[in-house]
Enzyme design. Structure first.
Site, mmCIF file in Angstrom:
data_model
loop_
_atom_site.group_PDB
_atom_site.id
_atom_site.type_symbol
_atom_site.label_atom_id
_atom_site.label_comp_id
_atom_site.label_asym_id
_atom_site.label_seq_id
_atom_site.Cartn_x
_atom_site.Cartn_y
_atom_site.Cartn_z
ATOM 1 N N CYS A 42 -6.286 -74.820 17.997
ATOM 2 C CA CYS A 42 -6.091 -74.082 19.355
ATOM 3 C C CYS A 42 -7.302 -73.573 19.691
ATOM 4 C CB CYS A 42 -5.297 -72.966 18.916
ATOM 5 S SG CYS A 42 -3.607 -73.538 18.237
ATOM 6 N N HIS A 96 -6.042 -64.256 22.842
ATOM 7 C CA HIS A 96 -5.482 -65.173 22.359
ATOM 8 C C HIS A 96 -3.947 -64.861 22.329
ATOM 9 C CE1 HIS A 96 -4.984 -68.840 19.844
ATOM 10 N NE2 HIS A 96 -4.395 -68.190 18.954
ATOM 11 N N GLU A 104 -6.117 -59.221 16.305
ATOM 12 C CA GLU A 104 -6.843 -59.255 17.411
ATOM 13 C C GLU A 104 -7.034 -57.980 18.258
ATOM 14 O OE1 GLU A 104 -7.403 -62.129 21.432
ATOM 15 O OE2 GLU A 104 -5.388 -62.063 20.730
ATOM 16 N N LYS A 107 -0.130 -66.361 27.636
ATOM 17 C CA LYS A 107 0.773 -67.013 26.829
ATOM 18 C C LYS A 107 2.074 -66.439 26.895
ATOM 19 C CE LYS A 107 -2.327 -68.777 23.258
ATOM 20 N NZ LYS A 107 -3.777 -68.153 23.661
ATOM 21 N N HIS A 124 2.277 -71.303 24.239
ATOM 22 C CA HIS A 124 0.738 -71.745 23.660
ATOM 23 C C HIS A 124 0.554 -73.057 23.842
ATOM 24 C CE1 HIS A 124 -2.568 -71.764 21.130
ATOM 25 N NE2 HIS A 124 -2.224 -71.208 19.929
ATOM 26 N N PHE A 163 -5.795 -72.595 13.765
ATOM 27 C CA PHE A 163 -5.759 -73.068 12.377
ATOM 28 C C PHE A 163 -7.120 -73.394 11.722
ATOM 29 C CE2 PHE A 163 -0.787 -73.907 12.463
ATOM 30 C CZ PHE A 163 -0.615 -72.237 12.853
#
Length: 421
Positions: A167, A307, A318, A339, A344, A407
């Site tokens: 991502c 994010h 975060e 998002k 996403h 990831f």
């Protein structure tokens, strides 16, 4: 060696909340959700039956029909966004040195739909007609083909490759493009990312990990970053493209300038294959590295496009990273997760969110984090921070920071600021 300054001179977006940059931005500011029932395939037996799909897209509006058939959907998305950005930047290929214009695009997965179709076709026919594959199977599927296709359309001979870091892919692409230009190796780079993974393998794979929201009865409110009732991310798709350009080159051709790309950062959590570090150590490091690269202090940042995927662990880590790095200034920032509206976009997330950050800086507007309900508070999150819940806020945005984490523990950060002479 004196580094060149890099500015943003063109934008292109194909997203679940808008098929052009103006439509995308208007819907972000107005808090419009792009979520709805999946239409790309029959998802009735899946745990998650909704996503943030691109709407009303017809590839042949942008690409020759014969050529479009040779492309996976993610490549079609990439080309569409790139064409808008190139047009927006006013690039005249007859006047430019095409050897000094490159294409660097990010993608997390690539042609998963093409791969899925070909494998299913093989499994269904191998015992009757033997192994038979489409001759375009490989060039449709491979992750690097979108950047190659864009370069072929325009004849751009400069640096051309694809970044893949889950991502964080398109933020890493932007960072690479930034460095090529400021080191004097290119005049312009067409950069960004694309993804089209809302198909059985994509949805099923993330469902198996329990990564996706299963709020099937209320898709538009499913992506709810920083709320206690969040239950996973909502998958999105689409593409975002930015034209990065060396400042003096942009001025010489009279290009409009949206903002200046000030700095980028990259780090690794080195912790877990899918989960972020619970204390946000990698996130703190990547933001700190980007600030150092930009020559800025924490107090110079007015907005963080986080994010913020709406996952139980990721949102908390975060927030911890922001508080650890920004200290008291964290309470003067606007924070928002777009998002909550777009879902996403996986490998395309960084590009689309960088565009949102650029437009926030240019227009002095912070888009909201939608879907937060009064009282739906997580005891692990400090709500004295300004998450820009539910309604856009007007304020001066001198500089904006955009986070993307992937990831594998990949972290990338991009900082844009107002352009001044």
């Amino acid at each position: 060696m004196e580094l060149k300054r890099v500015v943003v001179t063109g934008l292109g977006a194909l997203t679940p909340v808008g098929n052009t940059v103006p439509e995308f931005w208007e819907n972000l500011v107005n808090g419009v959700s792009g979520a709805g029932p999946i239409t790309h395939f029959d998802a009735s037996k899946f745990k998650t039956q909704f996503a943030c799909e691109v709407k009303n897209f017809n590839a042949t509006d942008f690409i020759d029909r014969k050529e479009a058939r040779k492309m996976d959907l993610y490549t079609q998305y990439a080309i569409t966004a790139a064409k808008e950005a190139v047009t927006d930047a006013g690039i005249d290929v007859e006047k430019e040195d095409l050897n000094r214009i490159g294409v660097i695009f990010g993608v997390g997965i690539g042609g998963i739909h093409t791969f899925e179709e070909e494998v299913i076709n093989y499994a269904q026919t191998k015992d009757t007609i033997g192994p038979r594959f489409n001759p375009f199977f490989i060039p449709k599927m491979i992750a690097d083909i979108a950047s190659g296709q864009i370069s072929m359309i325009y004849g751009f001979h400069g640096p051309n490759f694809t970044t893949t870091s889950a991502c964080a892919s398109s933020s890493n692409a932007i960072a690479d493009a930034f460095n090529y230009i400021r080191l004097g190796k290119a005049n312009m780079i067409v950069t960004g990312g694309a993804e089209a993974a809302i198909f059985p393998a994509g949805v099923g794979g993330f469902n198996a990990m329990n990564a996706l929201s299963t709020r099937n009865d209320d898709p538009t409110h499913a992506s709810r970053p920083f709320s206690a009732s969040r239950d996973g991310f909502v998958m999105g798709e689409g593409a975002g493209c930015l034209i990065l350009e060396e400042l003096e080159h942009a001025k010489a051709r009279g290009a409009k300038i949206y903002a200046e790309l000030a700095g980028t950062g990259a780090s690794a959590d080195a912790y877990h294959i899918t989960a972020s570090h619970p204390e946000g150590l990698g996130a703190k490091l990547v933001m700190s590295s980007a600030l150092e690269d930009a020559g800025l202090k924490p107090e110079d940042i007015d907005y963080i496009n986080v994010h913020g995927t709406s996952t139980p662990v990721g949102d908390i880590s975060e927030v911890k990273a922001i508080q650890a790095l920004f200290g008291e200034h964290a309470y003067k920032l606007n924070i928002s997760s777009t998002k909550s509206m777009t879902g996403h976009l996986l490998g395309a997330a960084g590009a689309v969110e960088a565009i949102a950050s650029v437009l926030s800086v240019k227009n002095d507007v912070v888009p909201p984090t939608i879907n937060h309900e009064e009282g739906d508070n997580d005891e692990n999150i400090d709500y004295n921070l300004n998450f820009t819940f539910n309604k856009a806020q007007h304020r001066t945005v001198r500089a904006a920071l955009s986070n993307t984490f992937g990831f594998g523990g990949h972290n990338a950060c991009v900082i844009v600021k107002k352009y001044t002479e």
